[in-house]
Design a protein around this motif. Structure first.
Motif, mmCIF file in Angstrom:
data_model
loop_
_atom_site.group_PDB
_atom_site.id
_atom_site.type_symbol
_atom_site.label_atom_id
_atom_site.label_comp_id
_atom_site.label_asym_id
_atom_site.label_seq_id
_atom_site.Cartn_x
_atom_site.Cartn_y
_atom_site.Cartn_z
ATOM 1 N N SER A 1 44.001 36.439 42.872
ATOM 2 C CA SER A 1 45.121 36.478 43.810
ATOM 3 C C SER A 1 44.670 36.520 45.264
ATOM 4 O O SER A 1 43.625 37.082 45.592
ATOM 5 C CB SER A 1 45.983 37.710 43.529
ATOM 6 O OG SER A 1 47.143 37.669 44.339
ATOM 7 N N SER A 2 45.513 35.960 46.132
ATOM 8 C CA SER A 2 45.296 36.143 47.581
ATOM 9 C C SER A 2 45.773 37.540 48.004
ATOM 10 O O SER A 2 45.470 37.995 49.099
ATOM 11 C CB SER A 2 46.044 35.077 48.369
ATOM 12 O OG SER A 2 47.440 35.283 48.285
ATOM 13 N N TRP A 3 46.525 38.201 47.113
ATOM 14 C CA TRP A 3 47.002 39.562 47.401
ATOM 15 C C TRP A 3 46.004 40.576 46.877
ATOM 16 O O TRP A 3 45.465 40.414 45.791
ATOM 17 C CB TRP A 3 48.360 39.810 46.729
ATOM 18 C CG TRP A 3 49.430 38.960 47.310
ATOM 19 C CD1 TRP A 3 49.855 37.760 46.839
ATOM 20 C CD2 TRP A 3 50.198 39.224 48.489
ATOM 21 N NE1 TRP A 3 50.847 37.255 47.650
ATOM 22 C CE2 TRP A 3 51.079 38.134 48.674
ATOM 23 C CE3 TRP A 3 50.226 40.275 49.405
ATOM 24 C CZ2 TRP A 3 51.977 38.070 49.745
ATOM 25 C CZ3 TRP A 3 51.113 40.214 50.462
ATOM 26 C CH2 TRP A 3 51.974 39.127 50.620
ATOM 27 N N ARG A 4 45.780 41.669 47.620
ATOM 28 C CA ARG A 4 44.864 42.711 47.181
ATOM 29 C C ARG A 4 45.601 43.763 46.370
ATOM 30 O O ARG A 4 46.809 43.980 46.558
ATOM 31 C CB ARG A 4 44.174 43.367 48.391
ATOM 32 C CG ARG A 4 43.239 42.421 49.131
ATOM 33 C CD ARG A 4 42.143 41.910 48.193
ATOM 34 N NE ARG A 4 41.437 40.767 48.746
ATOM 35 C CZ ARG A 4 40.245 40.841 49.328
ATOM 36 N NH1 ARG A 4 39.637 42.008 49.465
ATOM 37 N NH2 ARG A 4 39.646 39.753 49.755
ATOM 38 N N ARG A 5 44.858 44.447 45.511
ATOM 39 C CA ARG A 5 45.388 45.554 44.728
ATOM 40 C C ARG A 5 45.662 46.734 45.650
ATOM 41 O O ARG A 5 44.885 46.979 46.587
ATOM 42 C CB ARG A 5 44.355 45.940 43.650
ATOM 43 C CG ARG A 5 44.838 46.982 42.633
ATOM 44 C CD ARG A 5 45.860 46.410 41.714
ATOM 45 N NE ARG A 5 46.271 47.321 40.656
ATOM 46 C CZ ARG A 5 47.546 47.670 40.461
ATOM 47 N NH1 ARG A 5 48.513 47.215 41.241
ATOM 48 N NH2 ARG A 5 47.863 48.438 39.439
ATOM 49 N N ILE A 6 46.750 47.463 45.386
ATOM 50 C CA ILE A 6 47.026 48.698 46.117
ATOM 51 C C ILE A 6 45.882 49.700 45.899
ATOM 52 O O ILE A 6 45.217 49.662 44.866
ATOM 53 C CB ILE A 6 48.369 49.320 45.666
ATOM 54 C CG1 ILE A 6 48.455 49.362 44.128
ATOM 55 C CG2 ILE A 6 49.543 48.542 46.266
ATOM 56 C CD1 ILE A 6 49.718 50.008 43.577
ATOM 57 N N MET B 1 41.893 41.801 43.359
ATOM 58 C CA MET B 1 40.711 42.477 43.884
ATOM 59 C C MET B 1 41.124 43.706 44.684
ATOM 60 O O MET B 1 42.231 43.775 45.218
ATOM 61 C CB MET B 1 39.917 41.523 44.784
ATOM 62 C CG MET B 1 39.318 40.350 44.026
ATOM 63 S SD MET B 1 38.104 39.433 45.006
ATOM 64 C CE MET B 1 39.121 38.716 46.264
ATOM 65 N N THR B 2 40.196 44.643 44.793
ATOM 66 C CA THR B 2 40.418 45.843 45.614
ATOM 67 C C THR B 2 40.405 45.434 47.087
ATOM 68 O O THR B 2 39.994 44.321 47.429
ATOM 69 C CB THR B 2 39.291 46.870 45.383
ATOM 70 O OG1 THR B 2 38.057 46.257 45.802
ATOM 71 C CG2 THR B 2 39.180 47.259 43.916
ATOM 72 N N ASP C 1 38.339 46.177 49.233
ATOM 73 C CA ASP C 1 36.992 45.775 49.671
ATOM 74 C C ASP C 1 36.424 44.625 48.831
ATOM 75 O O ASP C 1 35.218 44.376 48.850
ATOM 76 C CB ASP C 1 36.032 46.978 49.731
ATOM 77 C CG ASP C 1 35.802 47.625 48.380
ATOM 78 O OD1 ASP C 1 36.605 47.371 47.442
ATOM 79 O OD2 ASP C 1 34.819 48.382 48.234
ATOM 80 N N GLY C 2 37.300 43.910 48.114
ATOM 81 C CA GLY C 2 36.892 42.640 47.521
ATOM 82 C C GLY C 2 36.131 42.704 46.211
ATOM 83 O O GLY C 2 35.432 41.752 45.851
ATOM 84 N N LYS C 3 36.247 43.809 45.473
ATOM 85 C CA LYS C 3 35.676 43.850 44.123
ATOM 86 C C LYS C 3 36.807 43.616 43.120
ATOM 87 O O LYS C 3 37.974 43.924 43.406
ATOM 88 C CB LYS C 3 35.030 45.217 43.846
ATOM 89 C CG LYS C 3 33.926 45.577 44.825
ATOM 90 C CD LYS C 3 32.734 44.627 44.736
ATOM 91 C CE LYS C 3 31.707 44.974 45.806
ATOM 92 N NZ LYS C 3 30.552 44.046 45.791
ATOM 93 N N LEU C 4 36.473 43.097 41.953
ATOM 94 C CA LEU C 4 37.525 42.833 40.968
ATOM 95 C C LEU C 4 38.150 44.153 40.503
ATOM 96 O O LEU C 4 37.451 45.147 40.275
ATOM 97 C CB LEU C 4 36.953 42.067 39.771
ATOM 98 C CG LEU C 4 36.622 40.598 40.076
ATOM 99 C CD1 LEU C 4 35.831 39.986 38.919
ATOM 100 C CD2 LEU C 4 37.902 39.792 40.336
ATOM 101 N N ALA C 5 39.475 44.152 40.356
ATOM 102 C CA ALA C 5 40.178 45.340 39.879
ATOM 103 C C ALA C 5 40.727 45.067 38.476
ATOM 104 O O ALA C 5 40.118 45.458 37.476
ATOM 105 C CB ALA C 5 41.276 45.741 40.857
ATOM 106 N N GLU C 6 41.857 44.374 38.402
ATOM 107 C CA GLU C 6 42.503 44.159 37.091
ATOM 108 C C GLU C 6 43.546 43.056 37.205
ATOM 109 O O GLU C 6 43.748 42.480 38.270
ATOM 110 C CB GLU C 6 43.151 45.469 36.616
ATOM 111 C CG GLU C 6 44.242 45.975 37.554
ATOM 112 C CD GLU C 6 44.880 47.283 37.100
ATOM 113 O OE1 GLU C 6 44.837 47.623 35.908
ATOM 114 O OE2 GLU C 6 45.443 47.982 37.968
ATOM 115 N N GLY C 7 44.222 42.803 36.074
ATOM 116 C CA GLY C 7 45.311 41.834 36.051
ATOM 117 C C GLY C 7 46.616 42.496 36.471
ATOM 118 O O GLY C 7 46.636 43.663 36.880
ATOM 119 N N SER C 8 47.731 41.751 36.349
ATOM 120 C CA SER C 8 49.021 42.308 36.770
ATOM 121 C C SER C 8 49.585 43.272 35.733
ATOM 122 O O SER C 8 50.454 44.079 36.042
ATOM 123 C CB SER C 8 50.021 41.185 37.057
ATOM 124 O OG SER C 8 50.125 40.323 35.949
ATOM 125 N N GLY C 9 49.097 43.187 34.481
ATOM 126 C CA GLY C 9 49.573 44.114 33.460
ATOM 127 C C GLY C 9 48.520 44.363 32.402
ATOM 128 O O GLY C 9 48.837 44.678 31.246
#
Ligand code: PMP
Length: 307
Positions: free
Chosen positions: A141-146, A182-183, A185-193
């Motif tokens: 995503s172009s959007w970052r994770r909260i 992504m977080t 700071d640009g590390k992978l976080a997770e999917g939307s669910g």
């Protein structure tokens, strides 16, 4: 996926009510400020025709943690939540695979710092399991994770899902099946669910719990099963975006998502571009466990019917 009809009866604040009557006030805290906490879990039909809730106790624990973190004035007792889910499934006479939705919510009205009254909702969406195989084409995503410092993803709060929804809409409208976030700071976080897992050099790798993720119950299941299947402990660490292109396999895991291969990311194939052997082995084991076929894991299952 075609929308399927929801089960006709729901649980609302101590009663079984028709789906159409499961209502909260338009000015309640959950509507105005997004301060509900929720769970989604699955129940599976066993070979004997019972219905088995998968890791219900852990879902209830997480819901109660959410109520605490949201400073609800009353944390609903474990038994009350279990009773809500089981009585709702029985009222619907359900014996087929189903998704179960539970929301603890703030009713009332104002002020912003209100902490009650606390209510409970449960309902079911009959929905078959995805099963083994298949796969998703994903995008980053172009959007970052909260971030935990602002809107903690560890708390499965309804308001958080504006972030997930924003990312998912962008991905779906751009033609992808799934989104990865992504977080800050640009590390992978997770999917939307669902949580993200990679296979690198035969070893499972997943973003650590400090990577602004929901601490998934399926992720925990994979941490336990993965070590057996790969003969090595699962690595929980910071994960870079380009590791998606270096990985042999990748998959999403969640109660609703189950274990689903990611076949490509941003149109680049992951590994061979087909579901890989580690993911397929994990899927087989996961689906055998949830249907009660492996006695070792019986403690993870709550039967709905006495049989
Ligand atoms: N991450 C997010 C953002 C989710 O909404 C979910 C679904 N609850 C998951 C991960 C997977 O969590 P679980 O395995 O506990 O369903």
């Amino acid at each position: 996926e075609d929308p399927m009809p929801t089960a006709p009866y729901m649980y609302l604040d101590g009663s079984i009510v028709p789906y159409a009557d499961a209502k909260v006030h338009a000015f309640s805290g959950v509507v105005k400020y997004g301060c509900g906490v929720f769970e989604g879990l699955r129940a599976y039909r066993s070979a004997s025709g019972n219905l088995l809730l998968f890791r219900l106790a852990e879902h209830i624990d997480r819901l109660r943690f959410g109520m605490k973190a949201m400073r609800y004035e009353r944390i609903l007792p474990h038994d009350e939540i279990e009773e809500a889910v089981v009585s709702m499934l029985r009222a619907n006479d359900l014996r087929e695979d189903t998704h179960v939705r539970v929301i603890a919510y703030l009713g009332g009205d104002d002020p912003l710092h209100q902490t009650g009254p606390v209510g409970l909702i449960a309902g079911a969406l009959p929905r078959p399991s995805r099963g083994v195989g298949g796969g998703l084409h994903a995008t980053v995503s172009s959007w970052r994770r909260i971030a935990d410092s602002a809107l903690p993803p560890r708390v499965k709060c309804t308001g958080n899902y504006v972030n997930n929804r924003t990312a998912e809409i962008e991905a779906v409208q751009d033609g992808y099946d799934a989104v990865l976030m992504m977080t800050a700071d640009g590390k992978l976080a997770e999917g939307s669910g669902a949580c993200l897992v990679l296979v690198r050099d035969g070893r499972l790798v997943t973003p650590d719990v400090g990577s602004d993720i929901l601490e998934g119950i399926t992720r925990d299941t994979i941490l336990r099963l993965g070590a057996d299947i790969t003969d090595r402990p699962v690595a929980e660490r910071r994960v870079d975006r380009t590791e998606l292109f270096a990985a042999e396999e990748a998959f999403l895991c969640g109660s609703g998502q189950e274990v689903t291969p990611i076949l490509s990311v941003d149109r680049l194939p992951v590994g061979s571009g087909e579901p890989g052997p580690v993911t397929l082995a994990l899927q087989e084991r996961y689906f055998a466990i949830v249907r009660g076929e492996i006695p070792e894991y019986a403690a993870w299952l709550t039967p709905v019917w006495e049989d």
